[in-house]
Design a protein around this motif. Structure first.
Motif, mmCIF file in Angstrom:
data_model
loop_
_atom_site.group_PDB
_atom_site.id
_atom_site.type_symbol
_atom_site.label_atom_id
_atom_site.label_comp_id
_atom_site.label_asym_id
_atom_site.label_seq_id
_atom_site.Cartn_x
_atom_site.Cartn_y
_atom_site.Cartn_z
ATOM 1 N N VAL A 69 0.836 -1.207 0.000
ATOM 2 C CA VAL A 69 0.000 0.000 0.000
ATOM 3 C C VAL A 69 0.868 1.253 0.000
ATOM 4 C CG1 VAL A 69 -1.736 1.322 1.289
ATOM 5 C CG2 VAL A 69 -1.920 -1.172 1.153
ATOM 6 N N THR A 70 1.785 1.340 0.939
ATOM 7 C CA THR A 70 2.601 2.568 1.051
ATOM 8 C C THR A 70 3.542 2.728 -0.139
ATOM 9 O OG1 THR A 70 4.183 1.406 2.486
ATOM 10 C CG2 THR A 70 2.446 2.702 3.566
ATOM 11 N N ASP A 71 4.061 1.632 -0.665
ATOM 12 C CA ASP A 71 4.918 1.736 -1.859
ATOM 13 C C ASP A 71 4.135 2.312 -3.035
ATOM 14 O OD1 ASP A 71 7.010 0.680 -0.434
ATOM 15 O OD2 ASP A 71 6.986 -1.289 -1.417
ATOM 16 N N LYS A 72 2.894 1.857 -3.190
ATOM 17 C CA LYS A 72 2.059 2.358 -4.294
ATOM 18 C C LYS A 72 1.720 3.830 -4.075
ATOM 19 C CE LYS A 72 0.864 0.622 -7.462
ATOM 20 N NZ LYS A 72 1.452 0.700 -8.836
ATOM 21 N N TRP A 73 1.358 4.189 -2.844
ATOM 22 C CA TRP A 73 1.062 5.595 -2.550
ATOM 23 C C TRP A 73 2.285 6.468 -2.835
ATOM 24 C CZ3 TRP A 73 -1.758 5.345 2.881
ATOM 25 C CH2 TRP A 73 -3.020 4.758 2.711
ATOM 26 N N ASP A 74 3.452 6.032 -2.360
ATOM 27 C CA ASP A 74 4.679 6.817 -2.561
ATOM 28 C C ASP A 74 4.961 7.007 -4.050
ATOM 29 O OD1 ASP A 74 5.004 6.920 0.185
ATOM 30 O OD2 ASP A 74 6.469 5.287 0.253
ATOM 31 N N GLU A 75 4.778 5.945 -4.802
ATOM 32 C CA GLU A 75 5.003 6.005 -6.251
ATOM 33 C C GLU A 75 4.044 7.004 -6.907
ATOM 34 O OE1 GLU A 75 3.833 3.153 -9.976
ATOM 35 O OE2 GLU A 75 4.555 2.151 -8.162
ATOM 36 N N GLU A 97 -9.161 0.297 8.249
ATOM 37 C CA GLU A 97 -8.577 0.909 9.449
ATOM 38 C C GLU A 97 -7.065 1.041 9.324
ATOM 39 O OE1 GLU A 97 -10.907 -1.430 9.691
ATOM 40 O OE2 GLU A 97 -12.502 -0.564 10.907
ATOM 41 N N THR A 98 -6.441 0.019 8.742
ATOM 42 C CA THR A 98 -4.992 0.074 8.544
ATOM 43 C C THR A 98 -4.627 1.220 7.607
ATOM 44 O OG1 THR A 98 -4.800 -2.304 8.905
ATOM 45 C CG2 THR A 98 -2.980 -1.234 7.749
ATOM 46 N N ALA A 99 -5.390 1.359 6.528
ATOM 47 C CA ALA A 99 -5.127 2.442 5.572
ATOM 48 C C ALA A 99 -5.331 3.814 6.221
ATOM 49 C CB ALA A 99 -6.028 2.291 4.349
ATOM 50 N N LEU A 100 -6.366 3.941 7.049
ATOM 51 C CA LEU A 100 -6.604 5.212 7.749
ATOM 52 C C LEU A 100 -5.417 5.567 8.640
ATOM 53 C CD1 LEU A 100 -10.362 4.697 8.654
ATOM 54 C CD2 LEU A 100 -9.462 6.607 7.303
ATOM 55 N N MET A 101 -4.871 4.562 9.301
ATOM 56 C CA MET A 101 -3.712 4.781 10.164
ATOM 57 C C MET A 101 -2.486 5.179 9.327
ATOM 58 S SD MET A 101 -1.876 2.024 12.667
ATOM 59 C CE MET A 101 -1.274 1.115 11.248
ATOM 60 N N LEU A 102 -2.269 4.473 8.221
ATOM 61 C CA LEU A 102 -1.123 4.770 7.360
ATOM 62 C C LEU A 102 -1.215 6.176 6.767
ATOM 63 C CD1 LEU A 102 -0.855 1.385 5.417
ATOM 64 C CD2 LEU A 102 0.675 2.200 7.227
ATOM 65 N N GLU A 107 0.353 13.628 5.617
ATOM 66 C CA GLU A 107 0.066 15.064 5.738
ATOM 67 C C GLU A 107 -1.097 15.533 4.866
ATOM 68 O OE1 GLU A 107 3.915 16.657 4.806
ATOM 69 O OE2 GLU A 107 4.658 16.289 6.841
ATOM 70 N N GLY A 108 -2.172 14.743 4.850
ATOM 71 C CA GLY A 108 -3.372 15.140 4.123
ATOM 72 C C GLY A 108 -3.344 14.864 2.633
ATOM 73 N N ARG A 109 -2.278 14.268 2.149
ATOM 74 C CA ARG A 109 -2.197 13.992 0.707
ATOM 75 C C ARG A 109 -2.905 12.693 0.327
ATOM 76 N NH1 ARG A 109 3.488 14.418 -1.833
ATOM 77 N NH2 ARG A 109 2.218 14.674 -3.721
ATOM 78 N N VAL A 110 -3.201 11.853 1.324
ATOM 79 C CA VAL A 110 -3.940 10.610 1.078
ATOM 80 C C VAL A 110 -5.205 10.642 1.925
ATOM 81 C CG1 VAL A 110 -3.943 8.096 1.231
ATOM 82 C CG2 VAL A 110 -1.831 9.296 0.618
ATOM 83 N N GLU A 111 -6.353 10.567 1.268
ATOM 84 C CA GLU A 111 -7.639 10.525 1.964
ATOM 85 C C GLU A 111 -8.243 9.137 1.770
ATOM 86 O OE1 GLU A 111 -8.899 12.678 3.965
ATOM 87 O OE2 GLU A 111 -7.658 14.442 3.551
ATOM 88 N N VAL A 112 -8.502 8.459 2.875
ATOM 89 C CA VAL A 112 -9.070 7.108 2.839
ATOM 90 C C VAL A 112 -10.575 7.210 3.060
ATOM 91 C CG1 VAL A 112 -9.062 4.820 3.902
ATOM 92 C CG2 VAL A 112 -6.916 6.119 3.705
ATOM 93 N N VAL A 113 -11.329 6.684 2.120
ATOM 94 C CA VAL A 113 -12.792 6.744 2.174
ATOM 95 C C VAL A 113 -13.322 5.507 2.896
ATOM 96 C CG1 VAL A 113 -14.915 6.837 0.814
ATOM 97 C CG2 VAL A 113 -12.858 8.045 0.012
ATOM 98 N N ASN A 114 -14.036 5.737 3.988
ATOM 99 C CA ASN A 114 -14.643 4.641 4.742
ATOM 100 C C ASN A 114 -16.156 4.722 4.543
ATOM 101 O OD1 ASN A 114 -15.276 2.593 6.491
ATOM 102 N ND2 ASN A 114 -14.757 3.723 8.347
#
Length: 200
Positions: A69-75, A97-102, A107-114
């Motif tokens: 997940v984080t590798d894809k987000w970083d990319e 929940e894991t994604a929300l924590m990550l 810094e607000g650049r990733v918004e996880v929709v629940n």
């Protein structure tokens, strides 16, 4: 205007080839068959999966690996300003929940929709998010809009066998045995966070 990319997981039913056509990113869900890990639609097709299932393979699902997940987000954040990530319902997996924590580290650049979606409703959320992004909405605005109507949809499922519900702990062994003898096929409903029996 921020450049926003929509990311989801393969529980949305969006294949890797469809994701390229749609302009979204789909994280493949990992699962284990007889203790060997596979990624959905990457190294095992749906047809191969069902073949192994009918052959009695021991299948276990898993949430996406944190590093994947984080590798894809970083990319993606090298090319895009913001990410809207739409994982499967938090009521069905801990991946949300894991994604929300990550996401707290971004810094607000990733918004996880629940918004409690899976399958066709999750896919619709992806389409809605893409439309909102095209309209110039920020990732936070898209998240807020999608979560505002999270209880406005549901899915009904009918199963042919109680075997997998029993395996997953959704039905007791006795209930599965009686249901099989009587030919009962329950209709299940996914609404909000819950998977419940709707009718029999």
């Amino acid at each position: 205007m921020s450049k926003v990319i929509v990311v989801t997981d393969s529980n949305s039913g969006i294949t890797q080839s469809q994701s390229k056509e749609l302009g979204v990113v789909v994280l493949p869900m990992p699962f284990y068959i007889d203790d060997k890990m596979y990624y959905e639609d990457i190294d095992l097709t749906q047809e191969q999966f069902y073949e192994k299932l009918t052959q009695g393979g021991e299948i276990k699902t898993s949430m996406p690996l944190v590093g994947d997940v984080t590798d894809k987000w970083d990319e993606l954040l090298k090319e895009y300003d913001e990410i809207v990530y739409i994982p499967m319902s938090s009521g069905l997996s801990s991946s949300c929940e894991t994604a929300l924590m990550l996401a707290q580290n971004y810094e607000g650049r990733v918004e996880v929709v629940n918004n409690q979606r899976i399958s066709v409703t999750q896919r619709q959320s992806v389409a809605d998010a893409m439309k909102l992004a095209e309209e110039g909405k920020s990732a936070k605005e898209i998240k807020d809009i999608l979560e505002a109507d999270k209880l406005d949809s549901g899915i009904f499922i009918m199963v042919d066998t109680l075997k997998y519900l029993k395996k997953g702990g959704r039905v007791t062994s006795a209930g599965a045995a009686i249901g099989t003898v009587l030919g009962i096929k329950p209709v299940l409903q996914i609404h909000g966070e819950k998977l419940d029996a709707f009718a029999k």
